[in-house]
Design a protein around this motif. Structure first.
Motif, short mmCIF file in Angstrom:
data_model
loop_
_atom_site.label_atom_id
_atom_site.label_comp_id
_atom_site.label_asym_id
_atom_site.label_seq_id
_atom_site.Cartn_x
_atom_site.Cartn_y
_atom_site.Cartn_z
N LYS A 96 0.91 12.74 56.39
CA LYS A 96 0.90 14.22 56.10
C LYS A 96 1.11 15.08 57.26
N ALA A 97 1.27 14.59 58.41
CA ALA A 97 1.23 15.51 59.51
C ALA A 97 2.64 16.10 59.65
N GLY A 98 2.62 17.38 59.97
CA GLY A 98 3.87 18.22 60.09
C GLY A 98 4.89 17.85 61.41
N SER A 99 5.97 17.89 61.11
CA SER A 99 6.89 17.61 62.21
C SER A 99 8.28 17.92 61.56
N GLY A 100 9.30 18.17 62.78
CA GLY A 100 10.52 18.48 62.48
C GLY A 100 11.17 19.15 63.59
N CYS A 101 12.50 19.64 63.24
CA CYS A 101 13.33 20.65 64.14
C CYS A 101 13.14 22.10 63.68
N SER A 102 12.73 22.92 64.58
CA SER A 102 12.67 24.31 64.30
C SER A 102 14.07 24.83 64.05
N ALA A 103 14.21 25.65 63.18
CA ALA A 103 15.34 26.41 62.57
C ALA A 103 15.81 27.65 63.59
N PHE A 104 14.71 28.10 64.36
CA PHE A 104 14.81 29.40 64.92
C PHE A 104 14.41 29.25 66.39
N GLU A 105 13.48 28.39 66.73
CA GLU A 105 12.84 28.71 68.15
C GLU A 105 13.57 27.69 69.17
N TRP A 106 13.87 28.21 70.21
CA TRP A 106 14.50 27.86 71.19
C TRP A 106 13.78 26.59 71.79
N LYS A 107 14.64 25.76 72.36
CA LYS A 107 14.20 24.33 72.97
C LYS A 107 13.55 24.87 74.29
N PRO A 108 12.30 24.31 74.29
CA PRO A 108 11.80 24.28 75.84
C PRO A 108 12.35 23.37 76.86
N ALA A 109 12.58 23.76 78.24
CA ALA A 109 13.39 22.83 79.05
C ALA A 109 12.70 21.52 79.30
N PHE A 110 11.42 21.20 78.84
CA PHE A 110 10.78 20.07 78.77
C PHE A 110 11.12 18.99 77.89
N LEU A 168 20.69 6.31 72.15
CA LEU A 168 21.25 6.81 70.71
C LEU A 168 22.63 6.98 71.02
N ALA A 169 23.52 6.54 70.16
CA ALA A 169 24.85 6.65 70.24
C ALA A 169 25.26 7.71 69.75
N GLY A 170 26.37 8.39 70.29
CA GLY A 170 27.12 9.67 69.94
C GLY A 170 27.11 9.96 68.54
N ALA A 171 27.65 8.80 67.82
CA ALA A 171 27.80 8.98 66.65
C ALA A 171 26.74 9.26 65.74
N LEU A 172 25.68 8.75 66.14
CA LEU A 172 24.27 8.83 65.34
C LEU A 172 23.72 10.26 65.70
N LEU A 173 24.03 10.83 66.83
CA LEU A 173 23.67 12.28 66.94
C LEU A 173 24.47 13.14 66.27
N PHE A 174 25.82 13.01 66.16
CA PHE A 174 26.59 13.62 65.32
C PHE A 174 26.39 13.74 63.87
N SER A 175 25.94 12.31 63.42
CA SER A 175 25.88 12.47 62.02
C SER A 175 24.32 12.67 61.50
N SER A 176 23.40 12.69 62.36
CA SER A 176 22.29 13.38 62.10
C SER A 176 21.90 14.77 62.27
N LEU A 177 22.80 15.39 62.86
CA LEU A 177 22.61 16.81 63.18
C LEU A 177 22.75 17.60 61.78
N GLY A 178 23.54 17.34 60.98
CA GLY A 178 23.62 17.82 59.70
C GLY A 178 22.45 17.72 58.84
N ALA A 179 21.49 16.73 59.00
CA ALA A 179 20.47 16.62 58.22
C ALA A 179 19.17 17.15 58.79
N LEU A 180 19.35 18.11 59.69
CA LEU A 180 18.19 18.55 60.34
C LEU A 180 17.19 19.46 59.49
N PRO A 181 15.95 19.49 59.52
CA PRO A 181 15.16 20.25 58.80
C PRO A 181 15.12 21.81 58.88
#
Length: 405
Positions: free
Chosen positions: A269-283, A11-24
């Motif tokens: 209907k399965a749930g998914s996404g990026c947590s707004a609060f929980e830290w990211k595990p090392a794995f 993934l290019a850095g530009a995609l990363l930067f543009s997508s972070l603003g739309a995290l759930p």
């Protein structure tokens, strides 16, 4: 569809930067809109949670099929069977004596009878309270059971039958919490661990919020215990406890047989996404989410291709129904953890699948939202995706410690 090899994640850095603003965020769980397609023919067994500090069970029951009162070999119930589950996921052996704990709210007064009907129908060995195979306790470890609730009772029946389908030789410990309030449910989790369970499953959730973070100690403090929690059934959006960094978040697939083989796609209907609060595990190393990403792994959840379930609390009277939701996939994955060797005493076993990624079928089709990234879609170029995580199991290898065989 299921994959047969890995592909590098670029993934290019530009995609990363543009997508972070739309995290759930915690409030971004999918809700139906006027543009949504017609709602499918299934319904929740339980009512939705009444407040932010209550849990809801996620069992989804098909409403377009009649309840089958009596089934027999010449007229079997509709839905996936234990043979289907074990065949689809490459499960072998009965693994007698392994224990799976199911934590649930309220009491099912006919659970043993329901399980007896289920296991007899599919020629599984009996699992009775008298033999110690099935044990039901309250959140204090006794037998002063809470009141009954029809919806949660149907969830309870599905959970124990799902464990039976995947692991016929497993023992089942059911801890019935006094209510669906978070404190009671987590008291049930603690009780299951005190009773010696090394695998604990929860088919319940609430939308992620900052308040529930104070409960993370119920998981952080129990190393060596494999917790499996359903990722939710509202589509793109994060629910808790699946979002906890110390549990295995279980997503969902649609499972179908095609040309004599099993094929899977991400369930819408399965749930998914990026947590707004929980830290990211090392794995976890996915690039668009700086915190915990949901889900980790998955199994069948789509109720349109769900499990055959016998319940005394079916709408229309006791009988066979077809049910699903990530409430189904969570106990299936719990059974697979139990079939593997017990977790290391100092481990957080939700890391194990990431150490054995080739032990999972990569899912490369389907989506649960319109975020246009792997967080809500099973994209062929990504090894990981939100709705199904690393994928679905190829046997139990993915739930073992590194070095175990």
């Amino acid at each position: 569809m299921r994959p047969f090899r890995n592909r590098p994640l670029l993934l290019a850095g530009a995609l990363l930067f543009s997508s972070l603003g739309a995290l759930p965020t915690a409030a971004s769980a999918h809700t139906p809109t006027a543009s949504d397609p017609k709602e499918p023919p299934f319904a929740r067994a339980c009512s939705r949670q009444a407040g932010p500090d209550r849990m809801s069970c996620g069992a989804l029951v098909r409403t377009d099929l009649p309840v089958v009162k009596d089934a027999h070999p010449k007229s079997p119930p509709r839905g996936l069977t234990p043979r289907d589950i074990r065949g689809a996921y490459g499960l072998q052996g009965h693994h007698r004596g392994r224990t799976v704990a199911i934590v649930i709210a309220y009491h099912h007064p006919r659970l043993a009878a329901d399980l007896a009907v289920y296991r007899s129908q599919f020629h599984l060995p009996p699992c009775r309270p008298s033999s110690g195979c099935l044990r039901v306790i309250d959140q204090r470890g006794g037998t002063t059971h809470p009141r009954s609730d029809a919806g949660w009772a149907s969830e309870e029946a599905m959970d124990v039958e799902a464990v039976s389908a995947a692991c016929p030789g497993c023992r089942i410990l059911v801890v019935e919490a006094d209510s669906d309030r978070t404190a009671d449910m987590l008291a049930g989790v603690d009780r299951a661990v005190r009773q010696g369970a090394r695998v604990v499953s929860g088919s319940w959730a609430t939308p992620e919020n900052q308040e529930v973070l104070r409960y993370n100690g119920h998981f952080r403090g129990h190393r060596g215990i494999a917790f499996t929690f359903s990722s939710g059934d509202e589509g793109y959006g994060v629910e808790w406890p699946a979002a906890s960094s110390y549990v295995t978040a279980v997503g969902g697939t649609s499972l179908r047989r095609s040309h004599g083989k099993w094929a899977e796609t991400a369930w819408s209907k399965a749930g998914s996404g990026c947590s707004a609060f929980e830290w990211k595990p090392a794995f976890q190393h996915d690039p668009l989410c700086p915190r915990r990403t949901v889900a980790d792994v998955s199994a069948v959840a789509d109720p349109m291709n769900g499990l055959a379930v016998y319940t005394s609390f079916a709408r229309g009277g006791p009988g066979w129904v077809v049910a699903g939701g990530t409430s189904l996939s969570a106990p299936l994955i719990a059974a697979m953890y139990a079939m593997a060797r017990p977790p290391g005493r100092h481990d957080y076993p939700n890391a194990y699948p990431y150490a054995h990624q080739r032990a999972f079928h990569k899912i490369t089709g389907g989506a649960n939202g319109s975020c246009r990234t792997y967080l809500c879609a099973a994209l062929p170029r990504h090894r990981y995706n939100g709705p199904t995580g690393l994928g679905t199991p190829r046997g139990i290898r993915g739930f073992q410690r590194r070095g175990d065989r």
